[in-house]
Design an enzyme around this catalytic site. Structure first.
Site, PDB file in Angstrom:
ATOM      1  N   ASP A  42       0.838  -1.207   0.000  1.00 52.90           N
ATOM      2  CA  ASP A  42       0.000   0.000   0.000  1.00 52.90           C
ATOM      3  C   ASP A  42       0.872   1.256   0.000  1.00 52.90           C
ATOM      4  O   ASP A  42       1.976   1.254   0.551  1.00 52.90           O
ATOM      5  CB  ASP A  42      -0.899  -0.029   1.244  1.00 52.90           C
ATOM      6  CG  ASP A  42      -2.067   0.944   1.112  1.00 52.90           C
ATOM      7  OD1 ASP A  42      -2.301   1.466   0.007  1.00 52.90           O
ATOM      8  OD2 ASP A  42      -2.737   1.184   2.131  1.00 52.90           O
ATOM      9  N   HIS A  56       2.333   3.358  -9.042  1.00 51.55           N
ATOM     10  CA  HIS A  56       2.199   1.913  -9.286  1.00 51.55           C
ATOM     11  C   HIS A  56       3.409   1.381 -10.057  1.00 51.55           C
ATOM     12  O   HIS A  56       3.879   0.279  -9.804  1.00 51.55           O
ATOM     13  CB  HIS A  56       0.905   1.635 -10.064  1.00 51.55           C
ATOM     14  CG  HIS A  56      -0.339   1.968  -9.278  1.00 51.55           C
ATOM     15  ND1 HIS A  56      -0.523   1.593  -7.966  1.00 51.55           N
ATOM     16  CD2 HIS A  56      -1.470   2.653  -9.623  1.00 51.55           C
ATOM     17  CE1 HIS A  56      -1.700   2.017  -7.542  1.00 51.55           C
ATOM     18  NE2 HIS A  56      -2.296   2.677  -8.517  1.00 51.55           N
ATOM     19  N   LEU A  60      12.021 -19.569  -5.080  1.00 46.10           N
ATOM     20  CA  LEU A  60      11.014 -18.768  -4.375  1.00 46.10           C
ATOM     21  C   LEU A  60       9.705 -18.887  -5.131  1.00 46.10           C
ATOM     22  O   LEU A  60       9.684 -18.737  -6.356  1.00 46.10           O
ATOM     23  CB  LEU A  60      11.431 -17.294  -4.332  1.00 46.10           C
ATOM     24  CG  LEU A  60      10.369 -16.339  -3.776  1.00 46.10           C
ATOM     25  CD1 LEU A  60      10.356 -16.375  -2.254  1.00 46.10           C
ATOM     26  CD2 LEU A  60      10.598 -14.915  -4.247  1.00 46.10           C
TER      27      LEU A  60
HETATM   28  C1  FPP Z   1      -2.108   0.234  -3.188  1.00 44.70           C
HETATM   29  O1  FPP Z   1      -1.599   1.540  -3.245  1.00 44.70           O
HETATM   30  C2  FPP Z   1      -1.589  -0.537  -4.284  1.00 44.70           C
HETATM   31  C3  FPP Z   1      -2.324  -1.138  -5.258  1.00 44.70           C
HETATM   32  C4  FPP Z   1      -3.787  -1.088  -5.337  1.00 44.70           C
HETATM   33  C5  FPP Z   1      -1.711  -1.897  -6.311  1.00 44.70           C
HETATM   34  C6  FPP Z   1      -0.419  -2.523  -5.953  1.00 44.70           C
HETATM   35  C7  FPP Z   1       0.273  -2.803  -7.185  1.00 44.70           C
HETATM   36  C8  FPP Z   1       1.595  -2.777  -7.377  1.00 44.70           C
HETATM   37  C9  FPP Z   1       2.630  -2.589  -6.365  1.00 44.70           C
HETATM   38  C10 FPP Z   1       2.087  -2.971  -8.717  1.00 44.70           C
HETATM   39  C11 FPP Z   1       2.090  -4.407  -9.137  1.00 44.70           C
HETATM   40  C12 FPP Z   1       0.759  -4.807  -9.562  1.00 44.70           C
HETATM   41  C13 FPP Z   1       0.207  -4.671 -10.753  1.00 44.70           C
HETATM   42  C14 FPP Z   1      -1.254  -4.824 -10.886  1.00 44.70           C
HETATM   43  C15 FPP Z   1       0.977  -4.335 -11.964  1.00 44.70           C
HETATM   44  P1  FPP Z   1      -2.639   2.725  -3.332  1.00 44.70           P
HETATM   45  O2  FPP Z   1      -2.864   3.042  -4.764  1.00 44.70           O
HETATM   46  O3  FPP Z   1      -3.888   2.363  -2.595  1.00 44.70           O
HETATM   47  O4  FPP Z   1      -1.863   3.868  -2.610  1.00 44.70           O
HETATM   48  P2  FPP Z   1      -2.477   5.003  -1.700  1.00 44.70           P
HETATM   49  O5  FPP Z   1      -3.096   4.332  -0.511  1.00 44.70           O
HETATM   50  O6  FPP Z   1      -1.282   5.838  -1.330  1.00 44.70           O
HETATM   51  O7  FPP Z   1      -3.470   5.748  -2.556  1.00 44.70           O
END
Ligand code: FPP
Length: 259
Positions: free
Chosen positions: A20, A37, A131
């Site tokens: 997150d 992302h 892994l």
């Molecule tokens: C949460 O951060 C993260 C996600 C919803 C996606 C996690 C994805 C990745 C790390 C990339 C790898 C995955 C894919 C699908 C290519 P947030 O957007 O909720 O962050 P915030 O809470 O700061 O808004």
């Protein structure tokens, strides 16, 4: 009876991560969320390496939850495209590094292109064993429990044949031990419907670190916290009385009674 509690000495066999904080990482840099992302993917590739280097056999990451469809259409389609780009960029490296990719989640409702990319990554890396990286995609912990019940019923199990062990065989990640360590980055302190069944006895570690900033050093902080825990699995643990005596109520230490 032998105690089932144990001081933590060896590395966790399985680490699960809620990645997150990508959006906030981008906002702090005046960038669009998608850049967060993208940076999150780069962080993931490094953390996969760091996890394997520490002798941990299973890493499971929450890449897209069944609730993430509620995000703006542009962000959802951006995540889907990023997944395909990320796999084409990093799959060969992950394969060379001995990583086996597995997918947990409902792929029936994702596009053919995304499903094929994910299944292709599974096929491409199926002979690796250093892994096991499980990418939870369109995944929800409640969905997992429901699909396990459905599959158990479809297999003809009678209610009296259904117990924890029997149902566990139908959970999506029946190939992996339960997570020992559950990490969430980004400062929120909740499970968000991730691995609800599997994390029953996981040690929880929450950090304010935003996912794109998470690296080997942050993983080591989580591991240090893990090693400092005493895992009791419902027993009283080594800090308990140890002789089975309950004692008078004034002697009972609350810290040695909880689970
Ligand atoms: C949460 O951060 C993260 C996600 C919803 C996606 C996690 C994805 C990745 C790390 C990339 C790898 C995955 C894919 C699908 C290519 P947030 O957007 O909720 O962050 P915030 O809470 O700061 O808004």
């Amino acid at each position: 009876m032998a105690s089932s509690s144990q001081a933590v000495q060896s590395p966790p066999r399985h680490v699960a991560i809620v990645m997150d904080g990508n959006g906030r990482w981008a906002r702090k840099r005046f960038m669009p969320r998608g850049m967060g992302h993208k940076a999150g993917v780069d962080a993931l590739v490094k953390v996969v390496q760091a996890t394997a280097d520490r002798g941990i056999g299973y890493l499971t990451v929450f890449a897209f939850s069944s609730e993430n469809w509620k995000r703006p259409e542009e962000e959802v389609s951006g995540l889907m495209s990023l997944l395909i780009v990320a796999l084409s960029k990093y799959l060969a490296k992950l394969k060379d590094d001995g990583v086996r990719i597995r997918i947990a989640g409902d792929l029936d409702s994702v596009s053919d292109k995304v499903r094929e990319a994910l299944r292709g990554a599974e096929r491409e890396t199926q002979d690796n064993s250093r892994l096991v990286l499980t990418v939870a995609f369109n995944y929800g912990g409640r969905w997992d429990i429901v699909q396990a019940c459905q599959r158990a019923m479809a297999a003809g199990l009678r209610p009296d044949q259904l117990d924890e062990q029997a149902l566990a065989k139908f959970m999506t990640m029946n190939y992996a031990p339960d997570p020992d360590l559950f990490i969430r980055t980004g400062g929120e302190v909740r499970l968000s419907n991730f691995l609800l069944w599997q994390s029953a006895y996981a040690e929880l570690f929450f950090t304010d670190c935003l996912w794109p900033d998470f690296d080997g050093a942050e993983l080591d902080r989580a591991l240090a916290s893990f090693y400092a825990r005493e895992r009791r699995f419902g027993d009283v643990g080594t800090s308990g009385e140890g002789d089975g005596a309950i004692g008078v109520i004034e002697d009972v230490q609350p810290s040695s009674q909880g689970n």
